[in-house]
Write a protein that holds these residues in place. Structure first.
Motif, PDB file in Angstrom:
ATOM      1  N   LYS A  87       0.830  -1.198   0.000  1.00 41.62           N
ATOM      2  CA  LYS A  87       0.000   0.000   0.000  1.00 41.62           C
ATOM      3  C   LYS A  87       0.870   1.256   0.000  1.00 41.62           C
ATOM      4  CE  LYS A  87      -4.505   0.827   0.227  1.00 41.62           C
ATOM      5  NZ  LYS A  87      -5.439   0.248  -0.771  1.00 41.62           N
ATOM      6  N   SER A  88       1.940   1.221   0.791  1.00 39.92           N
ATOM      7  CA  SER A  88       2.813   2.394   0.875  1.00 39.92           C
ATOM      8  C   SER A  88       3.608   2.594  -0.408  1.00 39.92           C
ATOM      9  CB  SER A  88       3.765   2.264   2.068  1.00 39.92           C
ATOM     10  OG  SER A  88       4.601   1.130   1.940  1.00 39.92           O
ATOM     11  N   LEU A  89       4.117   1.502  -0.978  1.00 47.64           N
ATOM     12  CA  LEU A  89       4.878   1.626  -2.220  1.00 47.64           C
ATOM     13  C   LEU A  89       3.981   2.023  -3.395  1.00 47.64           C
ATOM     14  CD1 LEU A  89       7.331  -1.433  -1.938  1.00 47.64           C
ATOM     15  CD2 LEU A  89       7.797   0.987  -1.495  1.00 47.64           C
ATOM     16  N   ALA A  90       2.690   1.729  -3.279  1.00 49.33           N
ATOM     17  CA  ALA A  90       1.754   2.114  -4.340  1.00 49.33           C
ATOM     18  C   ALA A  90       1.574   3.629  -4.406  1.00 49.33           C
ATOM     19  CB  ALA A  90       0.401   1.444  -4.124  1.00 49.33           C
ATOM     20  N   VAL A  91       1.978   4.325  -3.333  1.00 53.58           N
ATOM     21  CA  VAL A  91       1.879   5.790  -3.335  1.00 53.58           C
ATOM     22  C   VAL A  91       2.709   6.366  -4.483  1.00 53.58           C
ATOM     23  CG1 VAL A  91       2.435   7.891  -2.045  1.00 53.58           C
ATOM     24  CG2 VAL A  91       1.396   5.939  -0.875  1.00 53.58           C
ATOM     25  N   ASP A  92       3.875   5.779  -4.743  1.00 53.59           N
ATOM     26  CA  ASP A  92       4.702   6.242  -5.857  1.00 53.59           C
ATOM     27  C   ASP A  92       3.973   6.064  -7.187  1.00 53.59           C
ATOM     28  OD1 ASP A  92       6.968   7.535  -5.093  1.00 53.59           O
ATOM     29  OD2 ASP A  92       8.352   6.064  -5.920  1.00 53.59           O
ATOM     30  N   ASN A  93       3.237   4.947  -7.309  1.00 54.73           N
ATOM     31  CA  ASN A  93       2.423   4.752  -8.511  1.00 54.73           C
ATOM     32  C   ASN A  93       1.448   5.902  -8.692  1.00 54.73           C
ATOM     33  OD1 ASN A  93       3.514   2.163  -7.794  1.00 54.73           O
ATOM     34  ND2 ASN A  93       2.009   1.190  -9.117  1.00 54.73           N
ATOM     35  N   VAL A  94       0.822   6.286  -7.592  1.00 55.62           N
ATOM     36  CA  VAL A  94      -0.197   7.336  -7.635  1.00 55.62           C
ATOM     37  C   VAL A  94       0.377   8.637  -8.175  1.00 55.62           C
ATOM     38  CG1 VAL A  94      -1.638   8.833  -6.199  1.00 55.62           C
ATOM     39  CG2 VAL A  94      -1.643   6.365  -5.819  1.00 55.62           C
ATOM     40  N   PHE A  95       1.554   9.020  -7.700  1.00 49.96           N
ATOM     41  CA  PHE A  95       2.149  10.271  -8.146  1.00 49.96           C
ATOM     42  C   PHE A  95       2.550  10.212  -9.623  1.00 49.96           C
ATOM     43  CE2 PHE A  95       3.395  10.865  -3.499  1.00 49.96           C
ATOM     44  CZ  PHE A  95       2.298  11.680  -3.258  1.00 49.96           C
ATOM     45  N   VAL A  96       3.004   9.039 -10.078  1.00 55.10           N
ATOM     46  CA  VAL A  96       3.341   8.892 -11.497  1.00 55.10           C
ATOM     47  C   VAL A  96       2.073   8.913 -12.350  1.00 55.10           C
ATOM     48  CG1 VAL A  96       4.371   7.383 -13.236  1.00 55.10           C
ATOM     49  CG2 VAL A  96       5.475   7.645 -11.018  1.00 55.10           C
ATOM     50  N   PHE A  97       1.009   8.248 -11.876  1.00 54.83           N
ATOM     51  CA  PHE A  97      -0.273   8.290 -12.596  1.00 54.83           C
ATOM     52  C   PHE A  97      -0.763   9.728 -12.724  1.00 54.83           C
ATOM     53  CE2 PHE A  97      -1.542   3.798 -10.958  1.00 54.83           C
ATOM     54  CZ  PHE A  97      -0.595   3.234 -11.793  1.00 54.83           C
ATOM     55  N   LEU A  98      -0.631  10.494 -11.649  1.00 54.65           N
ATOM     56  CA  LEU A  98      -1.054  11.890 -11.656  1.00 54.65           C
ATOM     57  C   LEU A  98      -0.289  12.683 -12.715  1.00 54.65           C
ATOM     58  CD1 LEU A  98      -2.783  14.088 -10.330  1.00 54.65           C
ATOM     59  CD2 LEU A  98      -0.932  14.431  -8.672  1.00 54.65           C
ATOM     60  N   MET A  99       1.000  12.394 -12.824  1.00 55.01           N
ATOM     61  CA  MET A  99       1.834  13.076 -13.810  1.00 55.01           C
ATOM     62  C   MET A  99       1.406  12.694 -15.233  1.00 55.01           C
ATOM     63  SD  MET A  99       5.874  12.563 -14.531  1.00 55.01           S
ATOM     64  CE  MET A  99       5.463  10.917 -15.141  1.00 55.01           C
ATOM     65  N   ILE A 100       1.103  11.400 -15.452  1.00 54.27           N
ATOM     66  CA  ILE A 100       0.684  10.929 -16.778  1.00 54.27           C
ATOM     67  C   ILE A 100      -0.635  11.592 -17.183  1.00 54.27           C
ATOM     68  CG2 ILE A 100      -0.112   8.927 -18.096  1.00 54.27           C
ATOM     69  CD1 ILE A 100       1.823   7.213 -16.449  1.00 54.27           C
ATOM     70  N   PHE A 101      -1.606  11.613 -16.265  1.00 56.23           N
ATOM     71  CA  PHE A 101      -2.893  12.235 -16.566  1.00 56.23           C
ATOM     72  C   PHE A 101      -2.729  13.727 -16.853  1.00 56.23           C
ATOM     73  CE2 PHE A 101      -5.012   8.705 -13.951  1.00 56.23           C
ATOM     74  CZ  PHE A 101      -5.379   8.018 -15.096  1.00 56.23           C
ATOM     75  N   SER A 102      -1.852  14.383 -16.106  1.00 55.99           N
ATOM     76  CA  SER A 102      -1.635  15.816 -16.315  1.00 55.99           C
ATOM     77  C   SER A 102      -0.969  16.071 -17.665  1.00 55.99           C
ATOM     78  CB  SER A 102      -0.772  16.385 -15.187  1.00 55.99           C
ATOM     79  OG  SER A 102      -1.412  16.234 -13.944  1.00 55.99           O
ATOM     80  N   TYR A 103       0.007  15.232 -18.017  1.00 58.12           N
ATOM     81  CA  TYR A 103       0.739  15.400 -19.266  1.00 58.12           C
ATOM     82  C   TYR A 103      -0.191  15.285 -20.468  1.00 58.12           C
ATOM     83  CZ  TYR A 103       4.139  14.531 -22.997  1.00 58.12           C
ATOM     84  OH  TYR A 103       4.864  14.599 -24.164  1.00 58.12           O
ATOM     85  N   PHE A 104      -1.123  14.318 -20.426  1.00 56.71           N
ATOM     86  CA  PHE A 104      -2.044  14.105 -21.539  1.00 56.71           C
ATOM     87  C   PHE A 104      -3.352  14.881 -21.379  1.00 56.71           C
ATOM     88  CE2 PHE A 104       0.709  10.398 -22.059  1.00 56.71           C
ATOM     89  CZ  PHE A 104       0.866  10.350 -23.434  1.00 56.71           C
ATOM     90  N   ALA A 105      -3.442  15.693 -20.318  1.00 55.17           N
ATOM     91  CA  ALA A 105      -4.632  16.513 -20.059  1.00 55.17           C
ATOM     92  C   ALA A 105      -5.903  15.668 -20.054  1.00 55.17           C
ATOM     93  CB  ALA A 105      -4.739  17.633 -21.090  1.00 55.17           C
ATOM     94  N   VAL A 106      -5.859  14.532 -19.345  1.00 52.89           N
ATOM     95  CA  VAL A 106      -7.032  13.654 -19.254  1.00 52.89           C
ATOM     96  C   VAL A 106      -7.993  14.227 -18.217  1.00 52.89           C
ATOM     97  CG1 VAL A 106      -7.864  11.334 -18.733  1.00 52.89           C
ATOM     98  CG2 VAL A 106      -5.641  11.645 -19.848  1.00 52.89           C
TER      99      VAL A 106
END
Length: 322
Positions: A87-106
């Motif tokens: 659960k804690s290591l998945a936090v890094d996934n969350v921040f990368v997902f946020l960056m991907i969504f922001s980059y593609f303006a989803v």
């Protein structure tokens, strides 16, 4: 691969996960595309956490009847520790997902479906990786030292690069996907393919789904060996991993609203990986008790989160009268 779990519990786990995914898909379809608010994300996060704890209680009860209280307590604690680590290591996934969504303006309304597809893919791929990893460790015990060294080095690298924003333009996976797939210049609702000049081509949303899946596989290379440091029982590794992943979507929307407040969390995750890697390399010299591992991981995360909140950068609002 030796496992302490009875066959009926394996079957119950598989049926429960499938049922949870079906319910999630039905709810998502009935709700339609919409932006997930903090309250909804918090509610679903609590649901997934409670379901995970309920499953662990059932696991404890099943082992208590067959192997006694002491074994049941130890194994249930291993599940809880593995769940917390994942659960804690998945936090890094969350921040990368946020960056991907922001980059593609989803738009937020489309993010829910993308994450749901990514979670299903993650469960399938991680199941294969965990079962393969369990078999390899059972055949080659020395791999534990390799995994441990890998986690320690990864933790050091994560500490050195904590706070840095990855460059999406330099992402090799994105470059490869763009070479393989012709992509439209804009989104077409929630569609993965669209017609442009009479030709059927992919939309940026398909690239987002692919990048989310690739990102999860990359992070799984770190998180799965970390749980093997707690236990080599494939049932505990798999169930703790999958239950943590099931709540990843809700956790994403919960943390996305407060990403800036936990700006130091990467340092804590780096320490967690370094600790787990050291524990794994010392496994045949000194076996650190499971409750100690749980306490160390929980303490590191708690201290880092409190530290982040106390040092969170303040948002300066512009003067509306200017």
């Amino acid at each position: 691969m030796d496992t302490i779990a009875p066959l009926w519990l394996w079957i119950f786990f598989v049926v429960s996960v499938l049922a949870a995914l079906v319910v999630d898909f039905v709810v998502m379809r009935n709700q339609g595309a919409h932006a997930v608010g903090v309250r909804e994300a918090l509610r679903w996060s609590l649901v997934w956490v409670l379901l995970s704890l309920a499953f662990n209680a059932l696991f404890w009860w099943a082992l208590k009847g067959e192997h006694g209280v002491e074994v049941a307590n130890t194994r249930a604690l291993e599940f809880l520790t593995g769940y917390l680590i994942e659960k804690s290591l998945a936090v890094d996934n969350v921040f990368v997902f946020l960056m991907i969504f922001s980059y593609f303006a989803v738009p937020p309304a489309f993010q829910k479906r993308v994450l749901m597809i990514g979670i299903v893919g993650a469960i399938v791929l991680r199941t294969v990786m965990i079962l393969l990893g369990a078999w390899l460790i059972a055949q080659f015990h020395w791999l534990l030292y390799v995994f441990g060294a890998f986690l320690l080095i990864t933790g050091i690298k994560m500490w050195r690069h904590a706070g840095e924003t990855p460059d999406m333009e330099a992402n090799p996976a994105l470059k490869l996907l763009r070479r393989v797939l012709p992509v439209s210049s804009s989104l077409d609702g929630e569609k993965f393919f669209t017609l442009e000049n009479g030709r059927r081509i992919a939309t940026p949303l398909l690239l987002v789904v692919a990048l989310v899946g690739i990102t999860d596989v990359i992070f799984a290379v770190d998180s799965i060996p970390a749980i093997f440091a707690i236990t080599t029982d494939p049932f505990i590794v798999l169930t703790s991993n999958v239950f943590a992943i099931l709540g990843l979507r809700a956790m994403y929307f919960l943390l996305a609203a407060a990403a800036e407040k936990f700006h130091l969390l990467s340092y804590g995750l780096a320490l967690v990986l370094a600790f787990i890697g050291t524990k794994m390399m010392l496994i045949d010299v000194f076996k650190i008790p499971v409750f100690v591992s749980l306490g160390v991981v929980a303490t590191i995360l708690a201290v880092t989160m409190v530290w982040s909140l106390k040092t969170a950068p303040r948002i300066v609002r512009g003067d509306s009268g200017s």
